[in-house]
Design a protein around this motif. Structure first.
Motif, PDB file in Angstrom:
ATOM      1  N   SER A  50       0.890  -1.144   0.179  1.00 56.55           N
ATOM      2  CA  SER A  50       0.035  -0.077  -0.042  1.00 56.55           C
ATOM      3  C   SER A  50       0.930   1.060  -0.094  1.00 56.55           C
ATOM      4  O   SER A  50       2.028   1.318   0.744  1.00 56.55           O
ATOM      5  CB  SER A  50      -0.971  -0.017   1.287  1.00 56.55           C
ATOM      6  OG  SER A  50      -1.511   1.344   1.442  1.00 56.55           O
ATOM      7  N   LEU A  51       0.394   2.310  -0.672  1.00 58.49           N
ATOM      8  CA  LEU A  51       0.944   3.538  -0.675  1.00 58.49           C
ATOM      9  C   LEU A  51       1.080   4.213   0.765  1.00 58.49           C
ATOM     10  O   LEU A  51       1.992   4.853   0.865  1.00 58.49           O
ATOM     11  CB  LEU A  51       0.320   4.459  -1.567  1.00 58.49           C
ATOM     12  CG  LEU A  51       0.669   4.409  -2.910  1.00 58.49           C
ATOM     13  CD1 LEU A  51      -0.005   5.519  -3.950  1.00 58.49           C
ATOM     14  CD2 LEU A  51       2.012   4.146  -3.464  1.00 58.49           C
ATOM     15  N   HIS A  52       0.414   3.794   1.721  1.00 54.60           N
ATOM     16  CA  HIS A  52       0.463   4.160   2.986  1.00 54.60           C
ATOM     17  C   HIS A  52       1.795   3.506   4.107  1.00 54.60           C
ATOM     18  O   HIS A  52       2.211   4.083   4.904  1.00 54.60           O
ATOM     19  CB  HIS A  52      -0.677   3.571   3.824  1.00 54.60           C
ATOM     20  CG  HIS A  52      -0.764   4.077   5.318  1.00 54.60           C
ATOM     21  ND1 HIS A  52      -0.806   5.186   5.763  1.00 54.60           N
ATOM     22  CD2 HIS A  52      -0.571   3.474   6.311  1.00 54.60           C
ATOM     23  CE1 HIS A  52      -0.997   5.456   7.169  1.00 54.60           C
ATOM     24  NE2 HIS A  52      -0.674   4.438   7.301  1.00 54.60           N
ATOM     25  N   ASP A  53       2.261   2.395   3.228  1.00 55.98           N
ATOM     26  CA  ASP A  53       3.185   1.610   4.195  1.00 55.98           C
ATOM     27  C   ASP A  53       4.524   2.148   4.030  1.00 55.98           C
ATOM     28  O   ASP A  53       5.719   1.437   3.308  1.00 55.98           O
ATOM     29  CB  ASP A  53       3.186   0.143   3.715  1.00 55.98           C
ATOM     30  CG  ASP A  53       1.686  -0.626   4.174  1.00 55.98           C
ATOM     31  OD1 ASP A  53       1.243  -0.022   5.276  1.00 55.98           O
ATOM     32  OD2 ASP A  53       1.410  -1.721   3.821  1.00 55.98           O
ATOM     33  N   VAL A  54       4.729   3.605   4.427  1.00 48.79           N
ATOM     34  CA  VAL A  54       5.893   4.049   4.300  1.00 48.79           C
ATOM     35  C   VAL A  54       6.578   4.548   5.411  1.00 48.79           C
ATOM     36  O   VAL A  54       5.577   5.122   6.268  1.00 48.79           O
ATOM     37  CB  VAL A  54       5.821   5.257   2.889  1.00 48.79           C
ATOM     38  CG1 VAL A  54       7.043   6.017   2.869  1.00 48.79           C
ATOM     39  CG2 VAL A  54       5.489   4.604   1.679  1.00 48.79           C
ATOM     40  N   VAL A  55       7.752   4.816   5.633  1.00 45.58           N
ATOM     41  CA  VAL A  55       8.397   5.517   6.903  1.00 45.58           C
ATOM     42  C   VAL A  55       9.320   6.631   6.343  1.00 45.58           C
ATOM     43  O   VAL A  55      10.113   6.148   5.527  1.00 45.58           O
ATOM     44  CB  VAL A  55       9.289   4.693   7.786  1.00 45.58           C
ATOM     45  CG1 VAL A  55       9.904   5.257   8.654  1.00 45.58           C
ATOM     46  CG2 VAL A  55       8.250   3.451   8.229  1.00 45.58           C
ATOM     47  N   ARG A  91       3.983  -0.161  10.446  1.00 42.58           N
ATOM     48  CA  ARG A  91       4.856   0.233   9.293  1.00 42.58           C
ATOM     49  C   ARG A  91       6.228   0.161   9.278  1.00 42.58           C
ATOM     50  O   ARG A  91       6.951  -0.444   8.411  1.00 42.58           O
ATOM     51  CB  ARG A  91       4.668   1.944   8.657  1.00 42.58           C
ATOM     52  CG  ARG A  91       3.329   2.139   8.198  1.00 42.58           C
ATOM     53  CD  ARG A  91       3.083   3.432   7.565  1.00 42.58           C
ATOM     54  NE  ARG A  91       2.727   4.279   8.889  1.00 42.58           N
ATOM     55  CZ  ARG A  91       3.749   5.158   9.446  1.00 42.58           C
ATOM     56  NH1 ARG A  91       4.833   5.287   9.062  1.00 42.58           N
ATOM     57  NH2 ARG A  91       3.504   5.833  10.639  1.00 42.58           N
ATOM     58  N   LEU A  92       6.774   0.098  10.368  1.00 41.46           N
ATOM     59  CA  LEU A  92       8.182  -0.077  10.669  1.00 41.46           C
ATOM     60  C   LEU A  92       8.325  -1.613  10.420  1.00 41.46           C
ATOM     61  O   LEU A  92       9.724  -2.037   9.962  1.00 41.46           O
ATOM     62  CB  LEU A  92       8.574   0.221  12.173  1.00 41.46           C
ATOM     63  CG  LEU A  92       9.993   0.526  12.794  1.00 41.46           C
ATOM     64  CD1 LEU A  92      10.773   1.224  11.779  1.00 41.46           C
ATOM     65  CD2 LEU A  92      10.253   0.530  14.090  1.00 41.46           C
ATOM     66  N   ALA A  93       7.611  -2.425  10.759  1.00 37.38           N
ATOM     67  CA  ALA A  93       7.839  -3.803  10.778  1.00 37.38           C
ATOM     68  C   ALA A  93       8.004  -4.254   9.562  1.00 37.38           C
ATOM     69  O   ALA A  93       8.849  -5.066   9.345  1.00 37.38           O
ATOM     70  CB  ALA A  93       6.583  -4.631  11.380  1.00 37.38           C
ATOM     71  N   LEU A  94       7.586  -3.716   8.537  1.00 35.83           N
ATOM     72  CA  LEU A  94       7.710  -3.972   7.106  1.00 35.83           C
ATOM     73  C   LEU A  94       9.285  -3.601   6.525  1.00 35.83           C
ATOM     74  O   LEU A  94       9.571  -3.882   5.620  1.00 35.83           O
ATOM     75  CB  LEU A  94       6.764  -3.235   6.242  1.00 35.83           C
ATOM     76  CG  LEU A  94       5.103  -3.700   6.296  1.00 35.83           C
ATOM     77  CD1 LEU A  94       4.161  -2.810   5.707  1.00 35.83           C
ATOM     78  CD2 LEU A  94       5.078  -5.117   6.144  1.00 35.83           C
ATOM     79  N   GLN A  95       9.586  -2.541   7.393  1.00 39.60           N
ATOM     80  CA  GLN A  95      11.236  -2.154   6.949  1.00 39.60           C
ATOM     81  C   GLN A  95      12.251  -3.085   7.354  1.00 39.60           C
ATOM     82  O   GLN A  95      13.206  -3.463   6.507  1.00 39.60           O
ATOM     83  CB  GLN A  95      11.656  -0.861   7.637  1.00 39.60           C
ATOM     84  CG  GLN A  95      10.704   0.132   7.660  1.00 39.60           C
ATOM     85  CD  GLN A  95      10.760   0.618   6.093  1.00 39.60           C
ATOM     86  OE1 GLN A  95      11.707   0.855   5.343  1.00 39.60           O
ATOM     87  NE2 GLN A  95       9.546   0.685   5.399  1.00 39.60           N
ATOM     88  N   GLY A  96      11.857  -4.359   8.451  1.00 42.31           N
ATOM     89  CA  GLY A  96      12.831  -5.451   8.782  1.00 42.31           C
ATOM     90  C   GLY A  96      13.137  -6.194   7.672  1.00 42.31           C
ATOM     91  O   GLY A  96      14.632  -6.348   7.298  1.00 42.31           O
ATOM     92  N   PRO A  97      12.317  -6.701   6.725  1.00 47.91           N
ATOM     93  CA  PRO A  97      12.712  -7.414   5.608  1.00 47.91           C
ATOM     94  C   PRO A  97      13.783  -6.793   4.728  1.00 47.91           C
ATOM     95  O   PRO A  97      14.545  -7.133   4.137  1.00 47.91           O
ATOM     96  CB  PRO A  97      11.410  -7.773   5.008  1.00 47.91           C
ATOM     97  CG  PRO A  97      10.584  -7.809   6.150  1.00 47.91           C
ATOM     98  CD  PRO A  97      11.049  -6.731   6.984  1.00 47.91           C
ATOM     99  N   ARG A  98      13.345  -5.384   4.322  1.00 44.79           N
ATOM    100  CA  ARG A  98      14.167  -4.878   3.467  1.00 44.79           C
ATOM    101  C   ARG A  98      15.477  -4.568   4.181  1.00 44.79           C
ATOM    102  O   ARG A  98      16.537  -4.735   3.485  1.00 44.79           O
ATOM    103  CB  ARG A  98      13.813  -3.371   3.528  1.00 44.79           C
ATOM    104  CG  ARG A  98      12.524  -3.055   2.511  1.00 44.79           C
ATOM    105  CD  ARG A  98      11.769  -1.740   2.717  1.00 44.79           C
ATOM    106  NE  ARG A  98      10.513  -2.111   2.341  1.00 44.79           N
ATOM    107  CZ  ARG A  98      10.341  -2.399   0.948  1.00 44.79           C
ATOM    108  NH1 ARG A  98      10.942  -1.875   0.070  1.00 44.79           N
ATOM    109  NH2 ARG A  98       9.106  -2.792   0.521  1.00 44.79           N
ATOM    110  N   TRP A  99      15.830  -4.153   5.422  1.00 47.18           N
ATOM    111  CA  TRP A  99      17.064  -4.060   6.045  1.00 47.18           C
ATOM    112  C   TRP A  99      17.759  -5.782   5.931  1.00 47.18           C
ATOM    113  O   TRP A  99      18.964  -5.596   5.653  1.00 47.18           O
ATOM    114  CB  TRP A  99      16.962  -4.030   7.668  1.00 47.18           C
ATOM    115  CG  TRP A  99      16.231  -2.473   7.730  1.00 47.18           C
ATOM    116  CD1 TRP A  99      16.345  -1.462   6.845  1.00 47.18           C
ATOM    117  CD2 TRP A  99      15.624  -1.939   8.855  1.00 47.18           C
ATOM    118  NE1 TRP A  99      15.765  -0.331   7.326  1.00 47.18           N
ATOM    119  CE2 TRP A  99      15.278  -0.458   8.506  1.00 47.18           C
ATOM    120  CE3 TRP A  99      15.264  -2.358  10.208  1.00 47.18           C
ATOM    121  CZ2 TRP A  99      14.390  -0.070   9.098  1.00 47.18           C
ATOM    122  CZ3 TRP A  99      14.662  -1.740  11.009  1.00 47.18           C
ATOM    123  CH2 TRP A  99      14.036  -0.330  10.480  1.00 47.18           C
TER     124      TRP A  99
END
Ligand code: TNX
Length: 546
Positions: A46-51, A516-524
């Motif tokens: 989603s376009l909302h899932d951004v930090v 939203r922060l949780a979704l950054q984990g896989p990116r890191w």
């Protein structure tokens, strides 16, 4: 113009699905329930899932865009800065997609393009914001500046699957969720800080950290270049500062320093990421490395031994010695010449051996020297003892009571907000965390929720938002040995501070941020960024490669 009318048309269709930021649940329902021909909705986020969360989001998941083998990046003609940003985007997307994604400069843009425009954006985007429109036809990113396009690209990469960050080819599909964003920062100053004095970090490590800051729309890196344990920036007129004073670091292990060419390389790299470098030469305290390097800078003419412990407050330049001001002038002149930014930070903290009159006498002259070289001084908030028009003060004590800072703000001083109990990334997360020998705890433990749970605009009693330049997250390196330690302390707290700096306060919502922060984990994980697996966050498992 063809492009902007398509743009307006898109907007109109979207009115019906306007979603306010924070409406995560609604977004998820729409996402789950909507399908559209040709696009695999299951893989669209989603376009909302951004930090940091964008100022305004209208999600339209039924109208998503898929990046394919034939997608082009089309950049408005006539701007080399925009073309450079276009190539930056291509270089981010190319490895994982395996697509060529040619960057073209053209007047008209066909379908299946990611367009980067310097016109047509909502005027509210200002100098750093952007407007993002995603339909099945393509992506239109518009801004008033290349900096705005760059910020929009950071958003774009976060709404693609985490595997987009891989450096080798991944299966995809590469779906950009449909909808539109209008986004711009709350604060002009969104800072990070790195202490390269207590432990030295290489040019490559600093560049890597700059890339990591840029991901979260941080636009300033304050480099703490000098301290008791080491002097890290070459000064041609005082060469022993680095050859002797930069030789070691905390613990007595080999240190290092930046040549002026190295420093310029860091500055240029930061500019390419729209990050401003603010150099700090800490004075009159925190100067043992300088005092040890030059006996003549000491009141008694005797050089103290070099020290590699982590005590603070014991050193001071000799404020009654005329040579001290020649030294300051030489250092500031050389640093100013290497610094495109209009600011030089001159520290001013913890000169604990100096009577206040001596401190004021020194700081009055030091600030005048900075100005004589065409820069404005910034100091830790103790500098307010020697007030000077235009000087910026950085608040760093824990807690909200700072009448001196409030009075200075009322008199027109701009304040950078770094309260130690919320922003000090060198504090431990919790007892023994992230590891027994990593992090300090004098300002308390700072979990992610503490880093997120304060408002820079109202934090210090009596300082109103209009006086706040913005937040900064300091990272002192007494216990940090290399980039992996930096990352472990910065992630996930740095993105929390970044969101406080960028997103409107009306979006502030811990539960939503946490998701939203949780979704950054896989990116890191894909990017190889070390991070603390805070138990406050429900980290998802890394997306399995299909
Ligand atoms: C205080 S914050 C300091 C630094 C230390 C830091 C450790 C400030 C202006 N001075 O010298 O490194 O605490 O957290």
């Amino acid at each position: 113009m063809r492009v902007s009318s398509a743009h307006r048309h898109t907007r109109a269709r979207r009115l019906a699905v306007a979603l306010t930021v924070g409406a995560m649940a609604l977004t998820s329902i729409l996402l789950g329930a909507t399908t559209s021909a040709g696009v695999d909705q299951a893989s669209a986020g989603s376009l909302h899932d951004v930090v940091p969360v964008p100022a305004e989001v209208e999600a339209d998941p039924g109208d998503s865009f898929r990046i394919t083998q034939t997608t082009r990046i089309a950049v408005v003609p006539g701007s080399t800065a925009a073309a450079t940003v276009g190539r930056y985007l291509r270089d981010i997307l190319r490895p994982a997609t395996g697509y060529g994604l040619p960057v073209t400069q053209a007047d008209g843009f066909g379908p299946n393009t990611i367009q980067l425009l310097l016109s047509g954006a909502d005027p509210r985007v200002g100098q750093e914001g952007y407007d993002l429109d995603v339909t099945a036809d393509g992506v239109v990113l518009s801004a008033q500046t290349a900096a705005g396009l760059f910020a929009g690209i950071q958003t774009l990469r976060q709404v693609l699957p985490p595997t987009i960050e891989a450096d080798d080819r991944q299966p995809g599909p590469w779906v950009v969720p449909g909808g539109s964003i209008v986004d711009f920062p709350r604060f002009a100053y969104r800072g990070a800080h790195l202490d390269v004095a207590r432990h030295f970090f290489t040019v490559d490590e600093v560049k890597q950290y700059i890339d990591e800051l840029a991901l979260y729309k941080i636009n300033t890196l304050h480099l703490h270049l000098t301290d008791d344990q080491g002097w890290r920036i070459q000064i041609n007129s005082w060469p022993r500062l680095t050859t002797f004073g930069g030789e070691f670091e905390v613990g007595g292990t080999p240190g290092g320093y930046y040549t002026q060419a190295d420093f310029s390389e860091i500055v240029a790299y930061a500019q390419s990421r729209f990050v401003t470098i603010i150099p700090e030469i800490d004075m009159p305290g925190h100067t043992n490395a300088a005092l040890a390097s030059y006996a003549e800078l000491n009141c008694d003419g005797v050089a103290p031994p070099r020290r590699f412990d982590i005590a603070v407050g014991y050193s001071s330049l000799c404020v009654d010695l005329e040579l001290t001001y020649q030294f300051v002038d030489d250092v500031i002149r050389e640093v100013a010449a290497l610094t495109p930014a209009p600011y030089i930070h001159i520290g001013g903290d913890e000169a604990l051996t100096l009577p206040v009159e001596g401190y004021i006498q020194f700081m009055d002259r030091a600030q005048a020297i900075v100005r004589s070289h065409g820069k404005l001084p910034i100091g830790w908030h103790q500098i307010l003892q020697a007030p000077a028009a235009g000087t910026v003060a950085q608040y760093w004590f824990p807690g909200s009571d700072a009448p001196d800072v409030a009075a200075a703000a009322a008199a027109g001083t701009r304040i950078i907000m770094s309260p130690a109990d919320h922003t000090y990334l060198d504090m431990k997360y919790a007892p023994g965390q992230p590891a027994p020998d990593i992090g300090l705890q004098w300002a308390g433990f700072i979990e992610v929720q503490d880093a997120y749970g304060w408002d820079p605009g109202t934090f210090v009693n009596g300082v109103s938002e209009s006086s706040v330049w913005g937040p900064e997250a300091p990272l002192w390196s007494e216990t940090l040995l290399d980039l992996s330690y930096i990352e472990l302390m910065a992630f996930p707290r740095l993105p929390a501070i970044a969101e406080l700096g960028w997103s409107p306060w009306s979006t502030h919502d811990w539960e939503d941020f946490r998701d939203r922060l949780a979704l950054q984990g896989p990116r890191w994980e894909v990017m190889g960024i070390n991070f603390y697996r805070s138990p406050q966050i429900a980290w998802p498992a890394l997306q399995p490669a299909a």
